[in-house]
Design a protein around this motif. Structure first.
Motif, PDB file in Angstrom:
ATOM      1  N   VAL A 286       0.928  -1.343   0.019  1.00 44.38           N
ATOM      2  CA  VAL A 286       0.251   0.376   0.301  1.00 44.38           C
ATOM      3  C   VAL A 286       0.607   0.990  -0.180  1.00 44.38           C
ATOM      4  O   VAL A 286       1.861   1.743   1.158  1.00 44.38           O
ATOM      5  CB  VAL A 286      -0.483  -0.102   1.582  1.00 44.38           C
ATOM      6  N   VAL A 287       0.528   2.119  -1.220  1.00 46.71           N
ATOM      7  CA  VAL A 287       1.800   3.262  -0.861  1.00 46.71           C
ATOM      8  C   VAL A 287       0.906   4.647  -1.632  1.00 46.71           C
ATOM      9  O   VAL A 287      -0.283   4.668  -2.032  1.00 46.71           O
ATOM     10  CB  VAL A 287       2.239   3.244  -2.811  1.00 46.71           C
ATOM     11  N   ALA A 288       1.653   5.413  -0.509  1.00 48.21           N
ATOM     12  CA  ALA A 288       1.266   6.457  -1.086  1.00 48.21           C
ATOM     13  C   ALA A 288       1.947   7.736  -1.726  1.00 48.21           C
ATOM     14  O   ALA A 288       3.005   7.400  -1.305  1.00 48.21           O
ATOM     15  CB  ALA A 288       1.258   7.765   1.037  1.00 48.21           C
ATOM     16  N   TYR A 289       1.316   7.914  -2.402  1.00 48.82           N
ATOM     17  CA  TYR A 289       1.862   9.375  -3.349  1.00 48.82           C
ATOM     18  C   TYR A 289       1.873  10.294  -3.055  1.00 48.82           C
ATOM     19  O   TYR A 289       0.552  11.002  -3.179  1.00 48.82           O
ATOM     20  CB  TYR A 289       1.649   8.799  -4.866  1.00 48.82           C
ATOM     21  N   TRP A 290       3.017  11.393  -3.724  1.00 50.44           N
ATOM     22  CA  TRP A 290       1.717  13.434  -3.243  1.00 50.44           C
ATOM     23  C   TRP A 290       3.268  13.998  -4.236  1.00 50.44           C
ATOM     24  O   TRP A 290       4.547  13.223  -3.897  1.00 50.44           O
ATOM     25  CB  TRP A 290       2.506  13.444  -2.177  1.00 50.44           C
ATOM     26  N   ARG A 291       3.192  15.219  -4.290  1.00 46.64           N
ATOM     27  CA  ARG A 291       4.201  15.962  -4.618  1.00 46.64           C
ATOM     28  C   ARG A 291       4.901  16.294  -3.659  1.00 46.64           C
ATOM     29  O   ARG A 291       4.005  18.047  -3.515  1.00 46.64           O
ATOM     30  CB  ARG A 291       3.160  16.857  -6.092  1.00 46.64           C
ATOM     31  N   ALA A 292       5.919  16.587  -3.906  1.00 48.93           N
ATOM     32  CA  ALA A 292       6.594  17.480  -2.918  1.00 48.93           C
ATOM     33  C   ALA A 292       6.739  18.226  -2.940  1.00 48.93           C
ATOM     34  O   ALA A 292       6.721  19.536  -2.684  1.00 48.93           O
ATOM     35  CB  ALA A 292       8.843  16.982  -2.979  1.00 48.93           C
ATOM     36  N   ASP A 293       7.038  19.341  -4.138  1.00 48.95           N
ATOM     37  CA  ASP A 293       6.242  20.423  -4.197  1.00 48.95           C
ATOM     38  C   ASP A 293       4.919  21.538  -4.126  1.00 48.95           C
ATOM     39  O   ASP A 293       4.814  22.239  -4.337  1.00 48.95           O
ATOM     40  CB  ASP A 293       6.515  21.021  -5.621  1.00 48.95           C
ATOM     41  N   ALA A 294       4.267  19.997  -4.125  1.00 50.69           N
ATOM     42  CA  ALA A 294       2.710  21.032  -4.040  1.00 50.69           C
ATOM     43  C   ALA A 294       1.778  20.292  -2.392  1.00 50.69           C
ATOM     44  O   ALA A 294       0.640  19.805  -2.514  1.00 50.69           O
ATOM     45  CB  ALA A 294       2.074  20.690  -5.292  1.00 50.69           C
ATOM     46  N   LEU A 295       2.956  20.113  -1.438  1.00 43.44           N
ATOM     47  CA  LEU A 295       2.285  19.377  -0.139  1.00 43.44           C
ATOM     48  C   LEU A 295       1.645  20.849   0.782  1.00 43.44           C
ATOM     49  O   LEU A 295       3.126  20.865   0.888  1.00 43.44           O
ATOM     50  CB  LEU A 295       3.001  17.837   0.266  1.00 43.44           C
ATOM     51  N   PRO A 296       1.125  21.164   1.284  1.00 43.81           N
ATOM     52  CA  PRO A 296       0.173  22.142   2.415  1.00 43.81           C
ATOM     53  C   PRO A 296       1.430  21.216   4.121  1.00 43.81           C
ATOM     54  O   PRO A 296       0.981  19.656   3.685  1.00 43.81           O
ATOM     55  CB  PRO A 296      -1.107  22.228   2.094  1.00 43.81           C
ATOM     56  N   GLY A 297       1.124  22.236   4.523  1.00 39.98           N
ATOM     57  CA  GLY A 297       1.981  21.332   5.980  1.00 39.98           C
ATOM     58  C   GLY A 297       0.737  20.540   6.767  1.00 39.98           C
ATOM     59  O   GLY A 297       1.089  19.523   6.604  1.00 39.98           O
TER      60      GLY A 297
END
Length: 322
Positions: A286-297
């Motif tokens: 089970v994998v989480a994906y996110w954009r490092a340049d667009a992740l709010p606090g």
């Protein structure tokens, strides 16, 4: 040289946010009429904005092709940069609103349907306990849809079942949890009796519920079955709904695959039998994906909560085996 001066002047003094929004919408919708409808204005108003851009720069940003408009190479460059500008402005708007209101912000996340519900529910509870003024929105969808939304800034975090091969340097992936998919049948099925031996060839005579055609889970299942000379019959059902699949399995004459935690839960209730066949190890993560340049606090906090929820499930599984 005249064009160079006009372009410089446009980007320094003439470029407005409505210009970017209109060109991005035009890239997505393809027709001025659709853009006008999306912005609730008249078609001439949109055409005037496009003409204003071209006149100010002295170059074309669109070409008319029949009833549609196509971006020129210059228009394509402006749209690509415009998407990033609009995404960053949206992030800034959310963060400023959160700070001004004294809240923790808003996190948008999505997951494929085969993610264990306890993990996402526990992560949400952890998050809201630590950021009680924050808010969340959640959707379920196929991995390709979720990744498209993530790329277009409509999601902060996506959760899926596969690590992705990608050249995007800003895309982050982290394994939250690991559990295999197992083969299951209803307790009323011919293969569902605990004292019934099961062989791969027995599956060839069954009605199947499979993942959606084209999904990674479907490809893994078919590859495994094919390696044992088994193929789902013509009357099989394709479904991405975990709840529907469980209902059909418990009340019908089907076999399928389920995440181990889900299969065990219903097996303990006497509804299903986990068939004594090797699990599909290729679908364990089970994998989480996110954009490092667009992740709010707030999004960063939610990722930490997802990690903790995954670790808790691993701890519970280890305890149950002891």
């Amino acid at each position: 040289m005249q064009n160079d001066a006009s372009i410089d002047r446009f980007f320094r003094n003439g470029l407005k946010l409505p210009h970017l929004r209109i060109l991005v919408a035009l890239a997505d919708l393809g027709q001025v009429t659709r853009v006008a409808a999306a912005f609730h204005v008249t078609q001439p108003a949109i055409s005037k904005q496009i003409a204003e851009i071209e006149q100010a720069m002295g170059v074309s940003v669109v070409n008319r092709v029949g009833n549609a408009l196509e971006l020129t190479s210059i228009g394509t460059v402006i749209v690509a940069c415009g998407r990033e500008i609009l995404r960053n402005l949206e992030l800034a708007r959310r963060d400023v609103n959160a700070l001004a209101a004294g809240t923790g912000g808003h996190v948008r996340f999505g997951a494929v349907v085969t993610i264990p519900e306890p993990m996402t529910a526990n992560a949400v509870q952890l998050f809201l306990r630590r950021a009680p003024a924050a808010s969340l929105s959640f959707i379920e969808g196929t991995l390709d849809r979720l990744m498209k939304m993530l790329d277009e800034g409509e999601l902060d975090i996506a959760i899926g079942r596969n690590r992705l091969a990608t050249a995007q340097t800003q895309l982050r992936q982290e394994t939250l949890h690991s559990e295999p998919f197992v083969f299951v049948a209803s307790a009323h099925h011919a293969l569902g009796q605990l004292d019934t031996p099961v062989d791969w060839q027995d599956l060839g005579h069954c009605r199947w519920i499979t993942p959606l055609h084209g999904s990674p889970a479907y490809a893994t299942l078919i590859e495994t079955l094919t390696s044992h000379e088994v193929a789902p019959g013509a009357s099989h059902i394709e479904s991405s709904s975990l709840s529907l699949n469980v209902t059909l399995l418990t009340h019908g004459e089907f076999v399928s695959i389920l995440p181990l935690s889900t299969a065990r839960e219903h097996a303990m209730r006497g509804h299903l039998r986990v068939l004594p066949l090797p699990p599909l190890e290729a679908l364990t993560e089970v994998v989480a994906y996110w954009r490092a340049d667009a992740l709010p606090g707030a999004g960063q906090l939610f990722v930490e909560c997802l990690k903790e929820a995954g670790a808790e499930i691993r701890k519970e599984r280890a305890a149950s085996r002891n």
